[in-house]
Design an enzyme around this catalytic site. Structure first.
Site, mmCIF file in Angstrom:
data_model
loop_
_atom_site.group_PDB
_atom_site.id
_atom_site.type_symbol
_atom_site.label_atom_id
_atom_site.label_comp_id
_atom_site.label_asym_id
_atom_site.label_seq_id
_atom_site.Cartn_x
_atom_site.Cartn_y
_atom_site.Cartn_z
ATOM 1 N N PHE A 93 0.860 -1.184 0.000
ATOM 2 C CA PHE A 93 0.000 0.000 0.000
ATOM 3 C C PHE A 93 0.893 1.230 0.000
ATOM 4 O O PHE A 93 1.624 1.476 0.968
ATOM 5 C CB PHE A 93 -0.869 -0.041 1.253
ATOM 6 C CG PHE A 93 -1.919 1.033 1.370
ATOM 7 C CD1 PHE A 93 -3.179 0.866 0.806
ATOM 8 C CD2 PHE A 93 -1.671 2.199 2.087
ATOM 9 C CE1 PHE A 93 -4.167 1.831 0.953
ATOM 10 C CE2 PHE A 93 -2.645 3.167 2.240
ATOM 11 C CZ PHE A 93 -3.902 2.986 1.662
ATOM 12 N N ARG A 144 14.278 -15.770 38.923
ATOM 13 C CA ARG A 144 15.496 -15.029 39.254
ATOM 14 C C ARG A 144 15.535 -14.744 40.753
ATOM 15 O O ARG A 144 14.649 -14.081 41.305
ATOM 16 C CB ARG A 144 15.507 -13.705 38.486
ATOM 17 C CG ARG A 144 16.648 -12.764 38.827
ATOM 18 C CD ARG A 144 17.962 -13.234 38.255
ATOM 19 N NE ARG A 144 18.970 -12.192 38.342
ATOM 20 C CZ ARG A 144 20.215 -12.322 37.894
ATOM 21 N NH1 ARG A 144 20.593 -13.461 37.310
ATOM 22 N NH2 ARG A 144 21.078 -11.331 38.009
ATOM 23 N N LEU A 180 13.670 -7.636 33.926
ATOM 24 C CA LEU A 180 14.666 -8.579 33.442
ATOM 25 C C LEU A 180 16.095 -8.074 33.608
ATOM 26 O O LEU A 180 17.047 -8.835 33.382
ATOM 27 C CB LEU A 180 14.419 -8.909 31.963
ATOM 28 C CG LEU A 180 13.476 -10.077 31.688
ATOM 29 C CD1 LEU A 180 12.035 -9.761 32.069
ATOM 30 C CD2 LEU A 180 13.525 -10.488 30.222
ATOM 31 N N GLY A 181 16.262 -6.814 33.974
ATOM 32 C CA GLY A 181 17.601 -6.280 34.148
ATOM 33 C C GLY A 181 18.394 -6.338 32.851
ATOM 34 O O GLY A 181 17.865 -6.081 31.770
ATOM 35 N N GLU A 237 0.809 4.539 10.748
ATOM 36 C CA GLU A 237 -0.656 4.606 10.740
ATOM 37 C C GLU A 237 -1.161 5.776 11.593
ATOM 38 O O GLU A 237 -2.203 5.702 12.225
ATOM 39 C CB GLU A 237 -1.291 3.298 11.237
ATOM 40 C CG GLU A 237 -0.689 2.027 10.700
ATOM 41 C CD GLU A 237 -0.987 1.799 9.231
ATOM 42 O OE1 GLU A 237 -1.611 2.673 8.608
ATOM 43 O OE2 GLU A 237 -0.586 0.757 8.712
ATOM 44 N N THR A 246 0.767 9.335 13.716
ATOM 45 C CA THR A 246 1.585 9.617 14.887
ATOM 46 C C THR A 246 0.697 9.940 16.089
ATOM 47 O O THR A 246 -0.482 10.277 15.933
ATOM 48 C CB THR A 246 2.513 10.819 14.626
ATOM 49 O OG1 THR A 246 1.696 11.985 14.446
ATOM 50 C CG2 THR A 246 3.376 10.600 13.394
#
Length: 405
Positions: free
Chosen positions: A147, A289, A359-360, A384, A386
């Site tokens: 497109f 963790r 997750l560091g 699509e 801003t």
């Protein structure tokens, strides 16, 4: 007062899904859940084992095979009626977008551009001949579409486009360039929007077979977002088309904007897929963790992050479901789509960034999906429409005053 089973009177006690604390699943029909499960199954088998490598290498090598697999499942143009399309509901389509983007935004973009932009433009505005020629193979994934609206110098203001279509005898001749075009380099057909020199002027859409002389689609490289996606420039250098290449059903910017609203609706759902995937990764990681002698999931600050992400995911998914139900019943106004896209992409980015902190250092590794979703959403945020443009659409709906210029 407790019942003999130990349940509080009038309270259903079932196992809590940590990713659906509000029980949104209970609002879905068995058929909708079946659609979601089918999409998840194909993503689990055909996308998830490979997508981190595709992203790292900046390629989507199996795009044609993947398109055929998605087409075989009925996902391409799934919300359109006839011509080999599945004719499913807006909620079905939304759930599919959620699952596709839970795997990767690039995969959802492949489906969205194919079905909600290229196919929708032909389905909504094309001639019967154009529909018969293109829609069945596109629905099957045998033909890929793109497109062409955005240009190097004109994104948010498509009215300023420089691509021109002029008449030459009975033909049309198109010259111009389009930029940031998903599927462009692999497409068999491009829907290209150009300003014409007719008496009434204005913008028209053209169905352009990509093998037409003068058409080329150089691949855009060096992206740090949407890397598991084909992104291209379109170059039209004296592309000659017959008179019946024009989309007869629409004139002006109403044509491309109607297509964009279809694609934006899919993003409302898709962004929640990326958010859910990131939250799931953070939750699993936090439980495994250990620091200071216990899993980090047991610390208050980590639980605050998890709770915040869960609430935002819940609100965004409920908004997507509401808009989907409304689209199926009465339709959506542009400002309603803008509310969904603006809110859900921003919230999804927030969830991904928060998950990354859980997750560091591992949060930046492609062994986990979080950084991939986070960088992808930086593109989804601005394509699509801003955030600024969606705010102006909402503001105009509230005040009645356009503030675009």
């Amino acid at each position: 007062m407790s019942t003999t089973s130990g349940k509080a009177t009038g309270t259903a006690r079932t196992r809590t899904d940590p990713l659906d604390l509000a029980g949104i699943d209970d609002m879905l029909s068995p058929e909708e859940k079946a659609v979601r499960a089918a999409v998840r199954q194909v993503c689990d088998s055909a996308v998830d084992p490979h997508v981190a490598e595709w992203f790292e290498n900046g390629e989507l090598p199996a795009i044609r095979e993947l398109a055929r697999e998605l087409g075989g499942l009925g996902l391409l143009g799934m919300h359109l009626e006839g011509y080999g399309c599945a004719g499913m509901s807006a909620v079905d389509y939304g759930l599919a977008c959620l699952e596709l983007e839970a795997s990767d935004s690039g995969i959802r973009s492949l489906v969205s551009v194919q079905g909600s932009l290229a196919m929708y433009a032909i389905w909504k505005h094309g001639s019967e001949e154009q529909k018969q020629r293109w829609l069945p193979p596109m629905a099957a994934g045998e033909a890929i579409g793109c497109f062409g609206l955005t240009e190097p110098d004109h994104g948010s203001d498509p009215a300023g486009m420089r691509t021109r279509a002029r008449r030459d005898g009975g033909d049309w001749v198109i010259d111009g360039r389009k930029m940031w075009i998903t599927n462009g380099s692999v497409a068999d057909v491009a829907v290209v929007w150009a300003r014409t020199e007719d008496e009434d002027g204005g913008v028209r859409g053209f169905v352009v077979p990509t093998g037409t002389p003068g058409f080329s689609a150089p691949l855009i490289k060096h992206k740090l977002s949407l890397r598991a996606s084909v992104t291209s420039e379109l170059v039209l250098d004296g592309v000659r088309l017959p008179a019946d290449a024009v989309l007869p059903g629409v004139r002006g910017l109403r044509g491309p904007l109607s297509c964009l609203n279809e694609a934006r609706y899919g993003i409302v759902w898709g962004a929640m897929g990326a958010a859910r995937s990131s939250l799931a990764a953070a939750l699993e990681y936090a439980g495994q963790r250990s620091q200071f002698g216990k899993p980090i999931a047991g610390f208050q600050l980590t639980q605050e992050k998890l709770a915040h992400m869960a609430v935002e995911l819940t609100c965004g998914t409920l908004l997507a479901l509401h808009l989907g139900r409304r689209k199926d019943s009465t339709g959506l106004r542009p400002e309603q789509v803008s509310i969904g896209k603006l809110n859900n992409v921003n919230k999804a980015l927030d969830i991904c960034r928060t998950a990354r902190t859980v997750l560091g250092a591992n949060g930046i590794s492609l062994e986990y999906p979080v950084i991939r979703h986070m960088t992808n959403l930086e593109s989804v945020l601005t394509y699509e429409g801003t955030p600024e443009m969606h705010k102006l659409v909402i503001g105009q709906a509230m005040t009645g005053l356009p503030a675009f210029r």
